[in-house]
Enzyme design. Structure first.
Site, PDB file in Angstrom:
ATOM      1  N   PRO A 117       0.848  -1.192   0.000  1.00  0.00           N
ATOM      2  CA  PRO A 117       0.000   0.000   0.000  1.00  0.00           C
ATOM      3  C   PRO A 117       0.886   1.246   0.000  1.00  0.00           C
ATOM      4  CG  PRO A 117      -0.138  -1.150   2.125  1.00  0.00           C
ATOM      5  CD  PRO A 117       0.833  -1.906   1.286  1.00  0.00           C
ATOM      6  N   GLY A 119       2.386   4.761   1.328  1.00  0.00           N
ATOM      7  CA  GLY A 119       2.513   5.453   2.610  1.00  0.00           C
ATOM      8  C   GLY A 119       2.767   4.570   3.811  1.00  0.00           C
ATOM      9  N   GLY A 121       5.994   3.862   4.549  1.00  0.00           N
ATOM     10  CA  GLY A 121       7.367   4.200   4.928  1.00  0.00           C
ATOM     11  C   GLY A 121       8.417   3.427   4.156  1.00  0.00           C
ATOM     12  N   LEU A 122       8.003   2.741   3.090  1.00  0.00           N
ATOM     13  CA  LEU A 122       8.969   1.971   2.298  1.00  0.00           C
ATOM     14  C   LEU A 122       9.164   2.555   0.893  1.00  0.00           C
ATOM     15  CD1 LEU A 122       7.961  -1.595   3.530  1.00  0.00           C
ATOM     16  CD2 LEU A 122      10.091  -0.392   4.045  1.00  0.00           C
ATOM     17  N   GLY A 123       8.857   3.817   0.745  1.00  0.00           N
ATOM     18  CA  GLY A 123       9.207   4.521  -0.493  1.00  0.00           C
ATOM     19  C   GLY A 123       8.275   4.278  -1.664  1.00  0.00           C
ATOM     20  N   SER A 125       5.713   6.036  -2.658  1.00  0.00           N
ATOM     21  CA  SER A 125       5.435   7.269  -3.412  1.00  0.00           C
ATOM     22  C   SER A 125       6.663   7.681  -4.233  1.00  0.00           C
ATOM     23  CB  SER A 125       4.991   8.398  -2.483  1.00  0.00           C
ATOM     24  OG  SER A 125       6.026   8.734  -1.594  1.00  0.00           O
ATOM     25  N   ALA A 126       7.855   7.489  -3.663  1.00  0.00           N
ATOM     26  CA  ALA A 126       9.074   7.816  -4.424  1.00  0.00           C
ATOM     27  C   ALA A 126       9.221   6.861  -5.603  1.00  0.00           C
ATOM     28  CB  ALA A 126      10.299   7.735  -3.516  1.00  0.00           C
ATOM     29  N   ALA A 127       8.856   5.582  -5.387  1.00  0.00           N
ATOM     30  CA  ALA A 127       8.961   4.604  -6.477  1.00  0.00           C
ATOM     31  C   ALA A 127       8.003   4.978  -7.613  1.00  0.00           C
ATOM     32  CB  ALA A 127       8.658   3.199  -5.958  1.00  0.00           C
ATOM     33  N   ASP A 172      14.822   9.334  -0.789  1.00  0.00           N
ATOM     34  CA  ASP A 172      14.060   8.211  -1.351  1.00  0.00           C
ATOM     35  C   ASP A 172      14.188   8.133  -2.875  1.00  0.00           C
ATOM     36  OD1 ASP A 172      13.305   8.097   1.266  1.00  0.00           O
ATOM     37  OD2 ASP A 172      11.145   8.089   0.896  1.00  0.00           O
TER      38      ASP A 172
HETATM   39  C1  MEV Z   1      10.881   9.698   4.054  1.00  0.00           C
HETATM   40  O1  MEV Z   1      10.992   8.348   3.643  1.00  0.00           O
HETATM   41  C2  MEV Z   1      11.657   9.957   5.274  1.00  0.00           C
HETATM   42  C3  MEV Z   1      11.751  11.370   5.810  1.00  0.00           C
HETATM   43  O2  MEV Z   1      13.116  11.589   6.156  1.00  0.00           O
HETATM   44  C4  MEV Z   1      11.262  12.432   4.856  1.00  0.00           C
HETATM   45  C5  MEV Z   1      12.228  12.727   3.720  1.00  0.00           C
HETATM   46  O3  MEV Z   1      13.387  12.277   3.734  1.00  0.00           O
HETATM   47  O4  MEV Z   1      11.797  13.451   2.807  1.00  0.00           O
HETATM   48  C6  MEV Z   1      10.934  11.465   7.069  1.00  0.00           C
END
Ligand code: MEV
Length: 342
Positions: A117, A119, A121-123, A125-127, A172
């Site tokens: 899913p 958001g 914390g495993l990137g 959105s960046a991917a 990310d």
């Molecule tokens: C994002 O994965 C982690 C944070 O450090 C935000 C960022 O680096 O932009 C909290």
């Protein structure tokens, strides 16, 4: 010039090992891609619209489906829609602006298939940002491979994250565009590869997350504003942890790495981004034999990483994490960044 061919991309997600949040204020961090991939494919279509198909982990929740005289009306869980579409459409805009192309009569048909899913914390959105930027550059025939354009893809994808999130570090997007274990220096936009030869016996997963990355970054900013001097000391300590960790990784010194992970977690807790459920998980993993365990990424629950002293303890940690309701997604880091699937 455009191509009508279908382009398929495989985009890894990522885990932050050290330095999250501080990296937003310019200190270096260490992150790595992990072998959990988002599939992104797309082609140019002739009808001037953008069609987006979303599969698996990213699927929206659709409520109140009403079929009325042939029209389908549906309420979609808004935060998910906003997030995913925000990244996709911003990436297309930024890419087209960069290329100076006006879409005019053609559009894109894009499919995104994610096992995760968005958001957690495993990137993810960046991917998505890295993947859509790469796709758009290739479909518009600006590039025909990603290998020689990773830096440029990373820069544009970082612009996507900054536009959507307001405040994002390059960590990310550079990690995912370039791939592998990286020491990221935001001030110079450099992501140095850290070569460790052997695999790290890690356990990477996530629990339910509350709050967006933007909310959590904002929460840390408030702490900074409350006491600038203490915050500067904290940043400096995180900077030192990251430097020590880089050395420990190069020397494959697992004990030191574990200790540094635990200290980094404690600091993240003092910044108010670790929730009780996550803290219980982290402390239970340590009690079960992890050399180190920490919240990873923005926090509020979400991603974690634990380091085991051996393969057998690694298996035990997976069972412990799962028994506490966490989802384990990877037992290793990986070397690849975004790639075209031929
Ligand atoms: C994002 O994965 C982690 C944070 O450090 C935000 C960022 O680096 O932009 C909290």
């Amino acid at each position: 010039m455009i191509t009508m061919d279908v382009i398929n991309l495989r985009v890894p997600t990522k885990v932050t090992l050290f330095g999250e949040h501080a990296v937003v204020y310019g200190t270096p961090a260490i992150a790595s891609t992990i072998p959990v991939y988002i599939g992104i494919s797309g082609r140019i279509i002739n009808d001037g619209v953008i069609t987006i198909n979303i599969k698996h982990g990213l699927q929206f929740q659709a409520n109140n489906i009403v079929i009325d005289k042939g029209c389908i009306r549906v309420d979609i869980e808004p935060s998910h829609v906003k997030k995913i579409l925000g990244y996709i459409l911003t990436a297309i805009n930024i890419c087209e602006e960069e290329l100076g192309v006006a879409r005019g009569s053609y559009g894109y048909n894009i499919t995104i298939d994610s096992p995760l899913p968005i958001g957690v914390g495993l990137g993810t959105s960046a991917a998505i940002s890295v993947g859509i930027i790469s796709l758009c550059l290739i479909l518009n025939k600006y590039i025909n491979d990603v290998e020689n354009h990773r830096q440029e893809i990373a820069r544009l994808a970082w612009n996507v994250e900054k536009t959507v999130q307001g405040n994002a570090s390059p960590m990310d997007t550079y990690t995912i565009a370039l791939g592998g274990l990286r020491y990221i220096v935001p001030s110079t936009l450099t992501a140095y590869s850290i070569d460790i030869g052997e695999e790290l016996p890690v356990v990477i997963g996530y629990t339910h997350r509350k709050g967006t990355t933007a909310d959590l970054v904002q929460k840390v900013k408030k702490i900074k504003e409350l006491n600038e001097r203490i915050f500067a000391e904290i940043l400096n300590t995180i900077k030192n942890i990251v430097e020590e960790a880089r050395r420990a990784l190069i020397n494959y010194d697992l004990e030191t790495l574990g200790l540094l992970m635990n200290i980094n977690h404690g600091i993240l807790q003092s910044l108010g981004i670790v929730n009780t459920e996550h803290n219980l998980l982290i402390h239970t993993l340590r009690a079960a034999g992890a050399l180190g365990a920490k919240t990873s990424g923005a926090g509020g629950g979400g991603a974690f990483i634990a380091l085991a002293p051996s393969k057998s303890v690694q298996e035990k940690l997976i069972l412990v994490a799962e028994s506490l309701g966490a989802k384990v997604v990877s037992k290793s880091l990986c070397r690849d960044g975004v790639n075209i699937v031929h």
